[in-house]
Design a protein around this motif. Structure first.
Motif, PDB file in Angstrom:
ATOM      1  N   PRO B 152       0.823  -1.208   0.000  1.00 39.72           N
ATOM      2  CA  PRO B 152       0.000   0.000   0.000  1.00 39.72           C
ATOM      3  C   PRO B 152       0.862   1.264   0.000  1.00 39.72           C
ATOM      4  CG  PRO B 152       0.167  -0.865   2.210  1.00 39.72           C
ATOM      5  CD  PRO B 152       0.916  -1.811   1.328  1.00 39.72           C
ATOM      6  N   GLN B 153       0.217   2.400  -0.188  1.00 38.72           N
ATOM      7  CA  GLN B 153       0.944   3.677  -0.147  1.00 38.72           C
ATOM      8  C   GLN B 153       1.322   4.043   1.274  1.00 38.72           C
ATOM      9  OE1 GLN B 153       0.098   7.026  -2.510  1.00 38.72           O
ATOM     10  NE2 GLN B 153      -1.724   6.096  -3.382  1.00 38.72           N
ATOM     11  N   VAL B 154       0.456   3.676   2.209  1.00 41.97           N
ATOM     12  CA  VAL B 154       0.651   4.089   3.595  1.00 41.97           C
ATOM     13  C   VAL B 154       0.312   2.919   4.512  1.00 41.97           C
ATOM     14  CG1 VAL B 154      -0.161   5.636   5.406  1.00 41.97           C
ATOM     15  CG2 VAL B 154       0.065   6.486   3.077  1.00 41.97           C
ATOM     16  N   PHE B 155       1.129   2.739   5.528  1.00 49.80           N
ATOM     17  CA  PHE B 155       0.873   1.776   6.603  1.00 49.80           C
ATOM     18  C   PHE B 155       0.359   2.510   7.820  1.00 49.80           C
ATOM     19  CE2 PHE B 155       4.166  -1.763   5.920  1.00 49.80           C
ATOM     20  CZ  PHE B 155       3.206  -2.532   5.332  1.00 49.80           C
ATOM     21  N   LEU B 156      -0.684   1.988   8.419  1.00 49.82           N
ATOM     22  CA  LEU B 156      -1.123   2.552   9.691  1.00 49.82           C
ATOM     23  C   LEU B 156      -1.108   1.431  10.716  1.00 49.82           C
ATOM     24  CD1 LEU B 156      -4.184   4.526   8.345  1.00 49.82           C
ATOM     25  CD2 LEU B 156      -1.898   5.397   8.758  1.00 49.82           C
ATOM     26  N   MET B 157      -0.533   1.681  11.869  1.00 48.69           N
ATOM     27  CA  MET B 157      -0.491   0.651  12.899  1.00 48.69           C
ATOM     28  C   MET B 157      -1.012   1.232  14.211  1.00 48.69           C
ATOM     29  SD  MET B 157       2.983  -1.345  12.130  1.00 48.69           S
ATOM     30  CE  MET B 157       3.572  -1.572  10.466  1.00 48.69           C
ATOM     31  N   ASP B 158      -2.076   0.604  14.700  1.00 52.36           N
ATOM     32  CA  ASP B 158      -2.737   1.105  15.905  1.00 52.36           C
ATOM     33  C   ASP B 158      -2.367   0.214  17.085  1.00 52.36           C
ATOM     34  OD1 ASP B 158      -4.312   2.300  17.733  1.00 52.36           O
ATOM     35  OD2 ASP B 158      -6.218   1.647  16.883  1.00 52.36           O
ATOM     36  N   GLU B 159      -1.396   0.619  17.850  1.00 54.68           N
ATOM     37  CA  GLU B 159      -0.916  -0.142  19.009  1.00 54.68           C
ATOM     38  C   GLU B 159      -0.795  -1.627  18.688  1.00 54.68           C
ATOM     39  OE1 GLU B 159      -1.888   1.020  22.732  1.00 54.68           O
ATOM     40  OE2 GLU B 159      -2.649   2.993  22.196  1.00 54.68           O
ATOM     41  N   MET B 179      11.182  -4.329   8.613  1.00 55.75           N
ATOM     42  CA  MET B 179      10.271  -4.465   7.493  1.00 55.75           C
ATOM     43  C   MET B 179       9.979  -3.098   6.860  1.00 55.75           C
ATOM     44  SD  MET B 179       6.946  -6.819   7.784  1.00 55.75           S
ATOM     45  CE  MET B 179       5.834  -5.538   8.266  1.00 55.75           C
ATOM     46  N   GLN B 180       9.808  -2.096   7.720  1.00 57.22           N
ATOM     47  CA  GLN B 180       9.491  -0.766   7.194  1.00 57.22           C
ATOM     48  C   GLN B 180      10.652  -0.214   6.374  1.00 57.22           C
ATOM     49  OE1 GLN B 180      10.505   2.582   8.122  1.00 57.22           O
ATOM     50  NE2 GLN B 180       8.867   3.598   6.966  1.00 57.22           N
ATOM     51  N   ARG B 181      11.864  -0.437   6.858  1.00 54.99           N
ATOM     52  CA  ARG B 181      13.043   0.032   6.115  1.00 54.99           C
ATOM     53  C   ARG B 181      13.156  -0.705   4.778  1.00 54.99           C
ATOM     54  NH1 ARG B 181      12.849   3.558   9.109  1.00 54.99           N
ATOM     55  NH2 ARG B 181      14.328   4.283  10.680  1.00 54.99           N
ATOM     56  N   GLN B 182      12.847  -2.000   4.828  1.00 56.50           N
ATOM     57  CA  GLN B 182      12.930  -2.846   3.640  1.00 56.50           C
ATOM     58  C   GLN B 182      11.931  -2.396   2.569  1.00 56.50           C
ATOM     59  OE1 GLN B 182      12.207  -6.825   4.863  1.00 56.50           O
ATOM     60  NE2 GLN B 182      13.423  -7.747   3.255  1.00 56.50           N
ATOM     61  N   LEU B 183      10.681  -2.164   3.012  1.00 54.87           N
ATOM     62  CA  LEU B 183       9.611  -1.852   2.064  1.00 54.87           C
ATOM     63  C   LEU B 183       9.556  -0.378   1.713  1.00 54.87           C
ATOM     64  CD1 LEU B 183       6.840  -4.048   3.682  1.00 54.87           C
ATOM     65  CD2 LEU B 183       7.996  -4.509   1.527  1.00 54.87           C
ATOM     66  N   LYS B 184      10.131   0.459   2.575  1.00 58.83           N
ATOM     67  CA  LYS B 184      10.136   1.913   2.340  1.00 58.83           C
ATOM     68  C   LYS B 184       8.725   2.457   2.149  1.00 58.83           C
ATOM     69  CE  LYS B 184      14.737   2.453   0.322  1.00 58.83           C
ATOM     70  NZ  LYS B 184      15.311   1.112   0.486  1.00 58.83           N
ATOM     71  N   VAL B 185       7.829   2.059   3.056  1.00 57.80           N
ATOM     72  CA  VAL B 185       6.453   2.553   2.992  1.00 57.80           C
ATOM     73  C   VAL B 185       6.260   3.567   4.112  1.00 57.80           C
ATOM     74  CG1 VAL B 185       4.023   1.937   3.168  1.00 57.80           C
ATOM     75  CG2 VAL B 185       5.619   0.389   2.057  1.00 57.80           C
ATOM     76  N   THR B 186       5.653   4.693   3.766  1.00 56.95           N
ATOM     77  CA  THR B 186       5.322   5.692   4.771  1.00 56.95           C
ATOM     78  C   THR B 186       4.473   5.045   5.863  1.00 56.95           C
ATOM     79  OG1 THR B 186       5.174   7.219   2.930  1.00 56.95           O
ATOM     80  CG2 THR B 186       4.430   8.032   5.069  1.00 56.95           C
TER      81      THR B 186
END
Lengths: 333, 348
Positions: B152-159, B179-186
């Motif tokens: 996706p364009q954006v990841f949202l993580m709620d607790e 994972m976030q560094r790997q995928l480079k997703v905001t």
């Protein structure tokens, strides 16, 4: 200095607390014998057997009442089904009644009618109730006003039957409406055709009992985890897709139980048949209940009617049991 | 991949203000953490980005496009929920596949994408199980896989880690960051746990009562707090905040006397971090209230007047309670806050 100050602060509190505790303990000791003695006296007079039987005696009236109106008639029916009964004259017949029933075309016709009318009616009301629940459950109004949707269920069944008899047959309301919108020319004789007569029974039953399923389905949908719905939204699912892929499978146990309850009720459909069609035309709308009623109270074949009842009970239990069992087994894994 | 802009976002629930006039720029590929106590508006903010809540006012821009009127399902945003929100009637494989099916990804690619996402969270062996047969950590990883599978364009993580035990939380934290560094997703990540915020974030947004208190890198938030709320929220134990009077370059409070800049006068609050205090030194006089050895460090609580001051002492420090003790402060690490809680900064 500091330590001693702390000790001083604690000392009176401890004194204070210990005093009322001692006095209350004392008062309990003083009061207890005075109130307790007479009651232990009466208890002691009861025999140990009486004491162990006491809880059973307490529930006995309710149990007896239930047994009297369910188990006794059941056993009586099974017993009676083994006799040829002519009013007070009972002649032992063994399994003759059952043998004759299984060869009775009217019995099979009644069974078939019950399955057709009940099945169509049940299917129709389940689909309508699911559809209504799907469209309505997110509406806050539904939450507050559920009771309104229960109205048809609250009416007396015979009153509903008479209402539909009036609408279809005697009052010709439905025919008038159909003529007005140009679907028919002239009056429709609903009792002249097998399928039209069955249709009137189905319409009446669907009208009265869809709300029952609707309320249960709405409750199940409103009870589902909101987070799961939101997750599905973000995964790109439309409302229909969420309902079909997630809500519906999760509701399965609820649906099966509700439909089973309704199904059991429908197999004993009697009031509408008795009031609206009397089994006509030519027995096309005679359900099992009406067949049993006719055998018992019109032809006075009580043994025969009992045997039919027993057969029907056995079939109902068998079908309901397998349905519910299967629904819950697959829901768990 | 997209940047996110919040322009004067307001959210009210009846008369209750959830988020008040919030503006924030989130850069492309950034890991942004919204941090604050419960009810501070951080989850509401995230849900507005997701499209699950509609802002009362203001504008939300994702990837240069105003999305206020765009439905949640069309925003190309993936979210990991606190309760995982897996579909209980489907296997893990089908759970991960669901967003692909719903977004009409060609069916011949499904298997490859699902297995790649599952590998990324080390869940390959559990694909045919149902969520009910997995542990909390495995469910969490399944939820992550479902979120990453469609890129996706954006990841949202709620607790996402709050239902896990402490040990698992630490290892999942690293996995999420990797994972976030790997995928480079905001990524926008909501938490009330400051350790998670400090360890994961490129930038932290601290919120309280629907208002942003400070935005900054973890270092800035920690060493340059904007007000007493941020100072008292970050750090464990948090910064000591001691009210007192400052006059003629001296700050005085019960048992405390330290030099302060001459620009600081009147009723002010002194802030000092536990690790910037040392035993012996004479800035604070008090009584030992408690000593808590933890192995690598010893927490010392000193009572002065009615206040307790937390100090990180050497690992072998021991002292009986109710003995007098003198504490010194690192004078280069003193923070002063005005009466309304705002930081008094030295004139540059």
């Amino acid at each position: 200095m500091r330590m001693s100050l702390r000790a001083c602060m604690w000392a009176p509190a401890r004194l204070c607390r210990s005093k009322p505790m001692a006095s209350s303990a004392h008062s309990i000791k003083a009061v207890a014998p005075a109130t307790a003695r007479p009651s232990t006296g009466t208890l002691r007079r009861r025999s140990p057997r009486m004491r162990s039987a006491f809880p059973y005696l307490l529930v006995a009236p309710a149990v007896l009442y239930l047994l009297a109106i369910t188990l006794y008639p059941g056993i009586f029916a099974i017993y009676q089904s083994l006799f040829v009964v002519r009013f007070v004259k009972w002649t032992w017949a063994g399994l003759d009644n059952y043998e004759r029933i299984l060869q009775d075309a009217e019995f099979w016709a009644a069974l078939w009618n019950t399955i057709i009318v009940g099945g169509l009616s049940l299917g129709l009301q389940t689909v309508i109730a699911l559809a209504l629940a799907y469209f309505a459950y997110r509406d806050p109004l539904i939450r507050g006003w559920r009771i309104i949707y229960l109205m048809p269920m609250l009416f007396m069944p015979s009153a509903v039957a008479f209402m539909w008899k009036l609408a279809f047959n005697d009052g010709r309301v439905i025919s008038d409406l159909l003529m007005t919108i140009g679907l028919t020319h002239g009056n429709v004789d609903w009792l002249a055709s097998v399928w039209l007569a069955r249709l009137t029974l189905i319409v009446a039953d669907v009208w009265q009992w869809t709300p029952f399923l609707f309320i249960i389905f709405v409750a199940a949908l409103q009870g589902q985890d909101q987070e799961i719905e939101e997750a599905a939204r973000l995964d790109g699912a439309s409302w229909p897709a969420i309902f079909w892929n997630i809500s519906l499978p999760m509701m399965r146990p609820v649906i099966v139980v509700a439909v089973t309850l309704r199904g059991i009720d429908i197999t004993t459909m009697f009031t509408n048949v008795y009031i609206m069609t009397q089994g006509s035309p030519g027995g096309a709308t005679e359900t099992m209940s009406f067949f049993i009623y006719r055998q018992g109270f019109r032809m006075f074949n009580f043994g025969y009617a009992s045997a039919a009842s027993v057969l029907m009970l056995a079939m109902t239990i068998l079908i309901a049991q397998t349905l519910v069992k299967r629904a819950f087994r697959s829901g768990r894994s | 991949m997209a940047s996110i802009q919040l322009n004067n976002i307001v959210k009210r629930f009846g008369s209750f203000v959830g988020v008040e006039n919030m503006s924030l720029d989130i850069a492309d590929e950034e890991f942004l953490v919204l941090l604050g106590p419960s009810g501070c508006g951080k989850t509401t903010t995230m849900r507005m980005i997701a499209g699950l809540e509609h802002p009362t006012g203001g504008q939300i821009v994702i990837g240069g496009e105003v999305v206020n009127e765009i439905d949640a399902r069309d925003r190309d945003v993936a979210m990991v929920f606190q309760g995982y929100a897996l579909y209980p009637n489907m296997s893990i494989y089908d759970n991960i596949r669901f967003p692909l099916r719903m977004r009409k990804v060609p069916a011949d690619q499904h298997d490859r994408l699902i297995r790649r996402a599952a590998e990324m969270v080390e869940l390959g062996a559990f694909l045919d199980r149902k969520p009910g047969a997995l542990s909390g950590g495995q469910r969490q990883r399944a939820a992550l896989a479902r979120a990453v599978v469609r890129e996706p364009q954006v990841f949202l993580m709620d607790e996402p880690l709050s239902n896990l035990d402490a040990k698992l939380r630490a290892s999942m934290r690293v996995q999420i960051k990797h994972m976030q560094r790997q995928l480079k997703v905001t990524t926008v990540y909501v938490t009330h746990d400051q350790i998670e915020a400090m360890t994961l974030a490129d930038r932290i947004v601290i919120m309280n009562r629907g208002i942003i208190q400070q935005v900054g890198t973890p270092d800035e938030i920690y060493s340059d707090p904007a007000n007493t709320f941020v100072a008292g929220f970050i750090g464990s134990p948090p910064m000591n905040l001691l009210a007192g009077e400052a006059r003629d370059g001296i700050f005085r409070s019960e048992g405390i006397e330290v030099p302060c800049p001459r620009t600081v006068t009147g009723s002010v609050t002194l802030g000092i971090r536990p690790e910037d205090c040392t035993v012996g030194g004479g800035h604070l006089q008090g009584m030992v209230y408690g000593v808590e050895p933890t192995g690598d460090i010893t927490y010392l609580t000193v009572q002065t007047g009615k206040r307790a001051v937390e100090i990180k002492a050497a690992r072998d420090f021991r002292a009986p309670i109710d003995t007098p003790i003198s504490i010194g402060f690192d004078l280069s690490r003193l923070y002063f806050f005005s009466e309304n809680g705002e930081r008094i900064r030295r004139p540059a």
